[in-house]
Write a protein that holds these residues in place. Structure first.
Motif, PDB file in Angstrom:
ATOM      1  N   ALA A   3       0.820  -1.210   0.000  1.00  0.00           N
ATOM      2  CA  ALA A   3       0.000   0.000   0.000  1.00  0.00           C
ATOM      3  C   ALA A   3       0.853   1.259   0.000  1.00  0.00           C
ATOM      4  CB  ALA A   3      -0.949   0.009   1.188  1.00  0.00           C
ATOM      5  N   LYS A   4       1.970   1.233   0.703  1.00  0.00           N
ATOM      6  CA  LYS A   4       2.855   2.401   0.714  1.00  0.00           C
ATOM      7  C   LYS A   4       3.488   2.593  -0.653  1.00  0.00           C
ATOM      8  CE  LYS A   4       3.921   2.648   5.606  1.00  0.00           C
ATOM      9  NZ  LYS A   4       4.936   2.571   6.645  1.00  0.00           N
ATOM     10  N   GLY A   5       3.868   1.505  -1.282  1.00  0.00           N
ATOM     11  CA  GLY A   5       4.477   1.582  -2.606  1.00  0.00           C
ATOM     12  C   GLY A   5       3.517   2.092  -3.671  1.00  0.00           C
ATOM     13  N   LYS A   6       2.253   1.837  -3.500  1.00  0.00           N
ATOM     14  CA  LYS A   6       1.241   2.295  -4.453  1.00  0.00           C
ATOM     15  C   LYS A   6       0.778   3.714  -4.153  1.00  0.00           C
ATOM     16  CE  LYS A   6       0.204  -1.822  -6.459  1.00  0.00           C
ATOM     17  NZ  LYS A   6       0.560  -2.086  -7.809  1.00  0.00           N
ATOM     18  N   GLY A   7       1.201   4.287  -3.040  1.00  0.00           N
ATOM     19  CA  GLY A   7       0.808   5.643  -2.683  1.00  0.00           C
ATOM     20  C   GLY A   7      -0.586   5.755  -2.092  1.00  0.00           C
ATOM     21  N   ILE A   8      -1.113   4.642  -1.572  1.00  0.00           N
ATOM     22  CA  ILE A   8      -2.479   4.662  -1.045  1.00  0.00           C
ATOM     23  C   ILE A   8      -2.549   4.516   0.467  1.00  0.00           C
ATOM     24  CG2 ILE A   8      -3.489   3.838  -3.200  1.00  0.00           C
ATOM     25  CD1 ILE A   8      -3.739   1.052  -1.871  1.00  0.00           C
ATOM     26  N   TRP A   9      -1.421   4.347   1.128  1.00  0.00           N
ATOM     27  CA  TRP A   9      -1.443   4.066   2.551  1.00  0.00           C
ATOM     28  C   TRP A   9      -2.164   5.158   3.343  1.00  0.00           C
ATOM     29  CZ3 TRP A   9      -1.726   0.153   5.393  1.00  0.00           C
ATOM     30  CH2 TRP A   9      -1.487   0.216   6.770  1.00  0.00           C
ATOM     31  N   ASP A  10      -1.958   6.412   2.994  1.00  0.00           N
ATOM     32  CA  ASP A  10      -2.616   7.498   3.717  1.00  0.00           C
ATOM     33  C   ASP A  10      -4.136   7.387   3.618  1.00  0.00           C
ATOM     34  OD1 ASP A  10      -0.207   8.578   4.502  1.00  0.00           O
ATOM     35  OD2 ASP A  10      -0.143  10.040   2.868  1.00  0.00           O
ATOM     36  N   TYR A  11      -4.622   6.827   2.522  1.00  0.00           N
ATOM     37  CA  TYR A  11      -6.065   6.701   2.308  1.00  0.00           C
ATOM     38  C   TYR A  11      -6.692   5.522   3.053  1.00  0.00           C
ATOM     39  CZ  TYR A  11      -5.306   9.988  -1.508  1.00  0.00           C
ATOM     40  OH  TYR A  11      -4.966  11.089  -2.249  1.00  0.00           O
ATOM     41  N   ILE A  12      -5.884   4.516   3.381  1.00  0.00           N
ATOM     42  CA  ILE A  12      -6.450   3.287   3.954  1.00  0.00           C
ATOM     43  C   ILE A  12      -5.866   2.890   5.305  1.00  0.00           C
ATOM     44  CG2 ILE A  12      -7.018   2.362   1.672  1.00  0.00           C
ATOM     45  CD1 ILE A  12      -4.559   0.525   1.969  1.00  0.00           C
ATOM     46  N   ASN A  13      -4.946   3.639   5.825  1.00  0.00           N
ATOM     47  CA  ASN A  13      -4.281   3.299   7.081  1.00  0.00           C
ATOM     48  C   ASN A  13      -5.309   3.134   8.199  1.00  0.00           C
ATOM     49  OD1 ASN A  13      -2.773   3.086   9.401  1.00  0.00           O
ATOM     50  ND2 ASN A  13      -1.519   4.898   9.011  1.00  0.00           N
ATOM     51  N   TYR A  64      -6.583  13.612 -13.272  1.00  0.00           N
ATOM     52  CA  TYR A  64      -7.512  12.500 -13.465  1.00  0.00           C
ATOM     53  C   TYR A  64      -6.757  11.179 -13.605  1.00  0.00           C
ATOM     54  CZ  TYR A  64     -11.310   9.606 -15.119  1.00  0.00           C
ATOM     55  OH  TYR A  64     -12.230   8.590 -15.248  1.00  0.00           O
ATOM     56  N   ASP A  65      -5.665  11.200 -14.351  1.00  0.00           N
ATOM     57  CA  ASP A  65      -4.864   9.980 -14.503  1.00  0.00           C
ATOM     58  C   ASP A  65      -4.327   9.516 -13.151  1.00  0.00           C
ATOM     59  OD1 ASP A  65      -5.362  10.023 -17.218  1.00  0.00           O
ATOM     60  OD2 ASP A  65      -3.409  10.855 -17.750  1.00  0.00           O
ATOM     61  N   GLU A  66      -3.875  10.458 -12.336  1.00  0.00           N
ATOM     62  CA  GLU A  66      -3.393  10.120 -10.989  1.00  0.00           C
ATOM     63  C   GLU A  66      -4.545   9.571 -10.144  1.00  0.00           C
ATOM     64  OE1 GLU A  66      -1.831  12.428  -7.051  1.00  0.00           O
ATOM     65  OE2 GLU A  66      -1.018  13.097  -8.968  1.00  0.00           O
ATOM     66  N   THR A  72      -7.932   2.795  -8.558  1.00  0.00           N
ATOM     67  CA  THR A  72      -7.776   1.385  -8.923  1.00  0.00           C
ATOM     68  C   THR A  72      -6.963   0.634  -7.875  1.00  0.00           C
ATOM     69  OG1 THR A  72      -7.966   1.915 -11.271  1.00  0.00           O
ATOM     70  CG2 THR A  72      -6.944  -0.194 -10.715  1.00  0.00           C
ATOM     71  N   ALA A  73      -5.893   1.266  -7.401  1.00  0.00           N
ATOM     72  CA  ALA A  73      -5.047   0.616  -6.389  1.00  0.00           C
ATOM     73  C   ALA A  73      -5.823   0.403  -5.089  1.00  0.00           C
ATOM     74  CB  ALA A  73      -3.798   1.459  -6.125  1.00  0.00           C
ATOM     75  N   ILE A  74      -6.612   1.386  -4.688  1.00  0.00           N
ATOM     76  CA  ILE A  74      -7.406   1.242  -3.461  1.00  0.00           C
ATOM     77  C   ILE A  74      -8.436   0.132  -3.625  1.00  0.00           C
ATOM     78  CG2 ILE A  74      -9.140   2.376  -2.002  1.00  0.00           C
ATOM     79  CD1 ILE A  74      -7.542   5.013  -2.486  1.00  0.00           C
ATOM     80  N   GLU A  75      -9.116   0.100  -4.758  1.00  0.00           N
ATOM     81  CA  GLU A  75     -10.118  -0.942  -5.008  1.00  0.00           C
ATOM     82  C   GLU A  75      -9.461  -2.331  -5.032  1.00  0.00           C
ATOM     83  OE1 GLU A  75     -13.547  -0.693  -5.326  1.00  0.00           O
ATOM     84  OE2 GLU A  75     -13.164   1.312  -4.550  1.00  0.00           O
ATOM     85  N   THR A  76      -8.316  -2.442  -5.676  1.00  0.00           N
ATOM     86  CA  THR A  76      -7.610  -3.716  -5.757  1.00  0.00           C
ATOM     87  C   THR A  76      -7.157  -4.166  -4.370  1.00  0.00           C
ATOM     88  OG1 THR A  76      -6.865  -3.208  -7.995  1.00  0.00           O
ATOM     89  CG2 THR A  76      -5.638  -4.901  -6.802  1.00  0.00           C
ATOM     90  N   TYR A  77      -6.595  -3.248  -3.615  1.00  0.00           N
ATOM     91  CA  TYR A  77      -6.116  -3.576  -2.273  1.00  0.00           C
ATOM     92  C   TYR A  77      -7.282  -4.003  -1.380  1.00  0.00           C
ATOM     93  CZ  TYR A  77      -2.793  -3.368   1.576  1.00  0.00           C
ATOM     94  OH  TYR A  77      -1.966  -3.680   2.613  1.00  0.00           O
ATOM     95  N   SER A  78      -8.406  -3.285  -1.492  1.00  0.00           N
ATOM     96  CA  SER A  78      -9.596  -3.634  -0.707  1.00  0.00           C
ATOM     97  C   SER A  78     -10.085  -5.035  -1.062  1.00  0.00           C
ATOM     98  CB  SER A  78     -10.710  -2.618  -0.947  1.00  0.00           C
ATOM     99  OG  SER A  78     -10.322  -1.357  -0.479  1.00  0.00           O
ATOM    100  N   ALA A  79     -10.082  -5.362  -2.339  1.00  0.00           N
ATOM    101  CA  ALA A  79     -10.510  -6.694  -2.773  1.00  0.00           C
ATOM    102  C   ALA A  79      -9.573  -7.763  -2.227  1.00  0.00           C
ATOM    103  CB  ALA A  79     -10.575  -6.764  -4.295  1.00  0.00           C
TER     104      ALA A  79
END
Length: 97
Positions: A3-13, A64-66, A72-79
């Motif tokens: 999650a940290k590598g994908k840049g989503i950790w702050d959103y899901i911590n 938008y691309d970001e 997508t990364a958050i959805e994938t990680y959640s799944a």
């Protein structure tokens, strides 16, 4: 951690309270009327406004691309989290924020 590598950790911590987590917001496409009050299309803009719109649109596309990558990364990680949980307790974590 993935999650940290994908840049989503702050959103899901889970250790950060939901109120303190950033919210991923889908960027809005710029409106022609932001540059000219009565503009309904690109044709309604003068040359200077068209250049400004091109810049605004490019910035929107970049944002938008970001957004798409992070979403997508958050959805994938959640799944992946749901897949790793015993089926008997999945109902307890579904639709959790």
């Amino acid at each position: 951690m993935v999650a940290k590598g994908k840049g989503i950790w702050d959103y899901i911590n889970p250790e950060t309270s939901q109120e303190l987590r950033p919210i991923l917001v889908k960027p809005e496409e710029p409106a022609f009327s932001e540059l000219h009050a009565n503009a309904a299309s690109y044709i309604d803009l003068d040359a200077t406004e068209r250049e400004a719109y091109k810049f605004m649109y490019q910035k929107y596309k970049t944002n938008y691309d970001e957004y798409k990558v992070l979403h997508t990364a958050i959805e994938t990680y959640s799944a992946e989290i749901v897949k790793s949980v015993s089926p008997s307790i999945v109902s307890y974590i579904r639709n959790c924020e």
